[in-house]
Design an enzyme around this catalytic site. Structure first.
Site, mmCIF file in Angstrom:
data_model
loop_
_atom_site.group_PDB
_atom_site.id
_atom_site.type_symbol
_atom_site.label_atom_id
_atom_site.label_comp_id
_atom_site.label_asym_id
_atom_site.label_seq_id
_atom_site.Cartn_x
_atom_site.Cartn_y
_atom_site.Cartn_z
ATOM 1 N N GLN A 180 37.899 -58.159 50.418
ATOM 2 C CA GLN A 180 37.933 -56.690 50.416
ATOM 3 C C GLN A 180 38.836 -56.148 49.309
ATOM 4 O O GLN A 180 39.086 -54.961 49.235
ATOM 5 C CB GLN A 180 38.420 -56.174 51.775
ATOM 6 N N HIS A 250 41.983 -56.494 54.401
ATOM 7 C CA HIS A 250 42.906 -55.519 54.997
ATOM 8 C C HIS A 250 44.075 -55.156 54.063
ATOM 9 O O HIS A 250 45.235 -55.341 54.397
ATOM 10 C CB HIS A 250 43.428 -56.021 56.362
ATOM 11 N N GLU A 343 40.648 -45.523 64.891
ATOM 12 C CA GLU A 343 41.545 -44.451 65.329
ATOM 13 C C GLU A 343 41.766 -43.378 64.274
ATOM 14 O O GLU A 343 41.780 -43.658 63.083
ATOM 15 C CB GLU A 343 42.943 -45.033 65.652
ATOM 16 N N TYR A 353 52.248 -47.016 65.882
ATOM 17 C CA TYR A 353 50.867 -46.712 66.275
ATOM 18 C C TYR A 353 50.197 -47.853 67.030
ATOM 19 O O TYR A 353 48.999 -47.813 67.312
ATOM 20 C CB TYR A 353 50.079 -46.199 65.065
ATOM 21 N N TYR A 364 36.716 -59.446 66.930
ATOM 22 C CA TYR A 364 35.319 -59.475 66.492
ATOM 23 C C TYR A 364 34.507 -60.497 67.270
ATOM 24 O O TYR A 364 33.319 -60.351 67.464
ATOM 25 C CB TYR A 364 35.235 -59.780 65.000
HETATM 26 C C1 HEC Z 1 35.337 -59.042 60.629
HETATM 27 C C2 HEC Z 1 34.267 -59.042 59.739
HETATM 28 C C3 HEC Z 1 33.181 -60.097 59.909
HETATM 29 C C4 HEC Z 1 32.413 -60.344 61.018
HETATM 30 C C5 HEC Z 1 32.478 -59.645 62.348
HETATM 31 C C6 HEC Z 1 31.501 -61.389 60.626
HETATM 32 N N1 HEC Z 1 31.709 -61.764 59.341
HETATM 33 FE FE1 HEC Z 1 30.673 -63.158 58.305
HETATM 34 N N2 HEC Z 1 31.917 -62.900 56.717
HETATM 35 C C7 HEC Z 1 32.925 -61.974 56.643
HETATM 36 C C8 HEC Z 1 33.579 -62.094 55.374
HETATM 37 C C9 HEC Z 1 34.739 -61.243 54.891
HETATM 38 C C10 HEC Z 1 32.946 -63.136 54.695
HETATM 39 C C11 HEC Z 1 33.296 -63.696 53.322
HETATM 40 C C12 HEC Z 1 32.394 -63.228 52.259
HETATM 41 C C13 HEC Z 1 32.559 -61.748 52.008
HETATM 42 O O1 HEC Z 1 33.576 -61.312 51.495
HETATM 43 O O2 HEC Z 1 31.654 -61.031 52.404
HETATM 44 C C14 HEC Z 1 31.895 -63.613 55.568
HETATM 45 C C15 HEC Z 1 31.032 -64.628 55.248
HETATM 46 C C16 HEC Z 1 29.978 -65.027 56.026
HETATM 47 C C17 HEC Z 1 29.025 -66.022 55.651
HETATM 48 C C18 HEC Z 1 29.019 -66.794 54.367
HETATM 49 C C19 HEC Z 1 28.259 -66.009 53.339
HETATM 50 C C20 HEC Z 1 28.075 -66.723 52.038
HETATM 51 O O3 HEC Z 1 27.946 -66.019 51.026
HETATM 52 O O4 HEC Z 1 28.030 -67.948 52.004
HETATM 53 C C21 HEC Z 1 28.118 -66.098 56.659
HETATM 54 C C22 HEC Z 1 26.915 -67.009 56.726
HETATM 55 C C23 HEC Z 1 28.508 -65.156 57.664
HETATM 56 N N3 HEC Z 1 29.642 -64.521 57.239
HETATM 57 C C24 HEC Z 1 27.813 -64.935 58.831
HETATM 58 C C25 HEC Z 1 28.303 -64.140 59.866
HETATM 59 C C26 HEC Z 1 27.672 -64.046 61.147
HETATM 60 C C27 HEC Z 1 26.377 -64.713 61.535
HETATM 61 C C28 HEC Z 1 28.450 -63.239 61.903
HETATM 62 C C29 HEC Z 1 28.312 -62.882 63.361
HETATM 63 C C30 HEC Z 1 28.221 -63.986 64.280
HETATM 64 C C31 HEC Z 1 29.548 -62.804 61.073
HETATM 65 N N4 HEC Z 1 29.417 -63.376 59.848
HETATM 66 C C32 HEC Z 1 30.533 -61.922 61.472
HETATM 67 C C33 HEC Z 1 33.290 -61.072 57.610
HETATM 68 C C34 HEC Z 1 32.737 -61.001 58.867
#
Ligand code: HEC
Length: 470
Positions: A180, A250, A343, A353, A364
């Site tokens: 981020q 964050h 919030e 806060y 999550y």
């Molecule tokens: C709190 C935020 C958050 C949640 C909720 C979340 N992710 Fe992610 N996920 C990320 C972040 C941050 C990355 C790292 C890559 C990026 O910066 O986007 C990532 C990466 C991934 C990747 C790798 C992507 C790649 O380019 O190789 C996958 C696959 C993935 N997430 C699947 C999921 C799945 C399925 C769920 C739900 C079960 C989920 N994520 C929930 C934040 C989240």
């Protein structure tokens, strides 16, 4: 193992497999995705706080086994949570099939830009102000004819007389564009006419000394633009380097000024929730400084040994919107909860806060952060959103084009792709009306010097301009 045992074992595995297969079928991958993943990866899988899962780019491995591993164990330093504790293998498999299925429908249509929108008070004209931007993050104005827009990868762009200049401002600070992080807020000094100062907040990374991932933290500088070049730079906030974190999410950060001349900014907790309560650390807090970087000696923790002297409030998870009330001069802020619990807070000196001691949200992955939503010594929000809309961008409407909206609060949201208008009386929200919906993920919202409302859309990388229809 004798052959009978072997047979029994095989049979057992076969039965397990069937039970498993039926379960997987029963699992609705789409529903599980919406419940667990949409808040970050977008309801349409097209990205938001985290990357798109259907753009064909797999930074951490494209094969099913890699994707599966990334979901199960997370990529925690970037903010991708681990689902090992809350989703079983069948459920992860169902989500994976859903992602694979969705990849096939890429290019699916987005709703077209609307050219008007109705609200209770006005019909709105919606026009394109700038397009073709790369992850725009914030907007502010030098004067009636000039807007500055940050792009998270690191560019500061200028719109002059309605035209986006092709060349970015040269020589702006190097930023860490990962997770981020990147170039975040831009703010123009309230006395810009006289002093020319412009403020930038960005993710700053320490030099890699070869010992793993280097630490990063939000940093603030100010400078001037001369001949489309960033000049006279001064660092106004740089946290002690031992407080830098190796996570990449964050960072906060918004910059605002109050009528008394103080500058406020916020740093998110950098993924370490408990640090939001620790006054020896800069993360998870609102800070107050003078615009030249000096620290007011009457800051609430100024005299506390070992404290970060610029701290102004604690327990702020990740502030993504900040605004100063045009009449009262109060500082208001919106912050992201985890799952639920976004919030709106009225930020006051020395207050706590609550994150993560009290919260209206869950982790999550569905696990509990805290059983408490209220506790002595911790502030209640003015308002909270559950489920989370992913609040981002905040401004009190201060122009003349919409007289009925004067001093009402404009609140942007990434996930819900909306701008809403909040009417606040006696620190209570009297009503919330959505005034713009489904045009893209809202990163920032701002009253322009011309009285129009400017809405920065993370994707598709545009800025919209709202005016009342005559
Ligand atoms: C709190 C935020 C958050 C949640 C909720 C979340 N992710 Fe992610 N996920 C990320 C972040 C941050 C990355 C790292 C890559 C990026 O910066 O986007 C990532 C990466 C991934 C990747 C790798 C992507 C790649 O380019 O190789 C996958 C696959 C993935 N997430 C699947 C999921 C799945 C399925 C769920 C739900 C079960 C989920 N994520 C929930 C934040 C989240």
């Amino acid at each position: 193992m004798n052959s009978t045992q072997q047979k029994i074992k095989q049979l057992f595995i076969l039965v397990l497999f069937f039970v498993f297969a039926v379960q997987v079928k029963a699992q609705d991958g789409a529903a599980l995705y919406q419940q667990n993943c949409a808040s970050c990866h977008g309801a349409d899988l097209n990205g938001g706080n985290a990357a798109s899962l259907i753009d064909g780019v797999w930074q951490f491995g494209a094969e099913n086994s890699y994707i599966y591993r990334n979901i199960k164990f997370g990529i925690t330093h970037l903010g991708m949570p681990s689902y090992e504790a809350t989703l079983n293998d069948g459920e992860i498999g169902a989500i994976l099939s859903y992602i694979r299925e969705s990849e096939k429908h890429v290019g699916a249509v987005k709703p077209p830009i609307v050219h008007q929108s109705e609200t209770m008070d006005y019909d709105l004209n919606v026009e394109m102000f700038a397009e073709g931007l790369e992850i725009p993050w914030a907007i502010d104005f030098l004067d009636k004819n000039t807007a500055l827009i940050t792009e998270r990868p690191g560019s500061l762009r200028m719109v002059k007389n309605g035209k986006l200049l092709t060349e970015a401002v040269k020589n702006t600070p190097e930023v860490l564009h990962e997770g981020q992080g990147g170039l975040l807020d831009v703010a123009v000094d309230p006395n810009y006419d006289k002093n020319g100062w412009i403020y930038l907040a960005f993710s700053h990374v320490l030099k890699n000394n070869g010992e793993g991932r280097p630490g990063a933290m939000t940093k603030l500088v100010r400078g001037k633009i001369k001949d489309n070049t960033w000049a006279d730079e001064q660092v106004i906030f740089e946290a002690p380097h031992e407080t830098y974190r190796t996570t990449r999410h964050h960072y906060g950060c918004r910059i605002v000024f109050d009528p008394e001349g103080y500058l406020y900014f916020a740093i998110g907790e950098r993924g370490y929730q408990d640090m939001a309560q620790d006054v020896t650390l800069p993360n998870g807090k609102v800070h107050r400084i003078f615009p030249d970087g000096r620290i007011p000696t009457d800051n609430p923790w100024y005299n506390e040994p070992g404290s970060i002297k610029s701290l102004y409030s604690l327990g702020n998870r990740n502030i993504q919107g900040m605004a100063v009330h045009p009449v009262t001069g109060e500082v208001w802020a919106t912050e992201h909860g985890p799952m639920g619990g976004d919030e709106l807070n009225l930020i006051q000196a020395g207050k706590n806060y609550g994150w993560p001691v009290i919260t209206y949200g869950l982790n999550y992955n569905g696990t509990i952060v805290s059983d408490l939503t209220r506790k002595e010594g911790y502030e209640q929000p003015i308002f909270y959103w559950k489920p989370s809309t992913a609040l981002c961008g905040l401004d009190f409407y201060s122009g003349d084009l919409f007289p009925k909206w004067k001093n009402k609060l404009l609140v942007g949201a990434l996930k819900y792709e909306q701008v809403s208008l909040l009417d606040i009386e006696n620190d209570r929200v009297m009503y919330e009306e959505v005034i713009l919906k489904n045009q893209g993920r809202v990163r920032d919202v701002s009253t322009g010097p011309d009285g129009a409302i400017y809405v920065v859309l993370n994707n598709p990388g545009t800025v919209l301009r709202l005016t009342p229809k005559q």
